[in-house]
Design an enzyme around this catalytic site. Structure first.
Site: not given
Length: 268
Positions: A91, A20, A157
């Site tokens: 995240n 973050a 990915y």
């Protein structure tokens, strides 16, 4: 049971947001704080971790979530300083081009560790704590539209992001008896510092024709979905991946012709 405006609030809850220090993660951390949560930022870059924590009023912990010992330490420190976390946002992630014929084992492992391994580590550790405490919770993982479509040049990915989507479904079923919901968010083109590094305006050329809503997304729009998934407004929602992408997943290759504005199927 009537909906109450307070159902969207996160007052008194502790939220962990990984990666973050910038971009979508920073936007989500700010959104969680704005809706009342006490936020812990787990970010491996010391500078961006400190800056984000100060700007949001969060607890910043320099943490490499690819390392289980660091995850365990960060969870202990978060619990000691803020209380038990009932919201986790996985995240953290990273991407680089890796064409199939050129992908090395080290490259594959790096993309797996950056995008999928930490989802297991963080979800498992937080869920164990929630189950032991008898607390409900919400786990939200950031995946990508590349997890549901072909991604030439980015196979490793895309495979990791597809893994996040399937892991979300399975974790949702295993944790449902404990009152822990597990969902994912799949963005597409979103205005972040990382996008700027990949080419800025050039990377956005013609994007209005590809995205049905006609523009790239903003980190605050991803944050809005995350706040919803963390809150009681989504109390009956688990095992789902929300495509917050302006409609590109639904489009499936259809695009706006730049000359007529009509939808066409094929290359723009």
């Amino acid at each position: 049971m009537a909906i109450d405006p307070s159902d969207i609030l996160l007052t008194g809850r502790v939220a962990i947001v990984t990666g973050a220090g910038s971009g979508i993660g920073r936007g989500i951390a700010a959104g969680m704080a704005a809706f009342g949560a006490r936020v812990a930022i787990w970010e491996r870059d010391p500078r961006s971790c400190a800056e984000a924590a100060e700007s949001i009023g969060a607890l910043g912990l320099v943490t490499d979530v690819r390392d289980s010992a660091q995850v365990d330490d960060a969870l202990r420190r978060t619990t000691a300083e803020l209380g038990p976390a009932t919201i986790l946002v996985n995240n953290a992630g990273g991407v680089f081009a890796s064409p199939l014929l050129d992908t090395t084992e080290n490259g594959w492992d790096a993309l797996y560790r950056a995008n999928l391994r930490h989802v297991l580590l963080c979800t498992q550790r937080v869920a164990r704590q929630l189950v032991a405490s008898g607390l409900p919770g919400s786990v939200i993982s950031l995946t990508s539209i590349e997890g549901v479509r072909a991604a030439p040049g980015y196979a490793a990915y895309a495979a990791a992001k597809a893994g996040v989507i399937n892991y979300t479904k399975t974790a949702a079923l295993e944790l449902a008896p404990h009152g822990i919901r597990v969902n994912a968010i799949a963005p597409d083109i979103t205005l972040t510092e990382g996008l700027a590094q990949l080419g800025g305006d050039a990377a956005l050329a013609g994007i209005g024709n590809v995205v049905p809503l006609g523009r790239p997304g903003h980190v605050d729009e991803i944050a809005g979905a995350a706040v919803f998934l963390a809150s009681d407004m989504s109390a009956y929602l688990t095992g789902q991946t929300l495509h917050v992408d302006g409609g590109t997943h639904a489009a499936g290759g259809w695009y706006h012709d730049p000359h007529t504005g009509d939808y066409r199927l094929g290359p723009p």
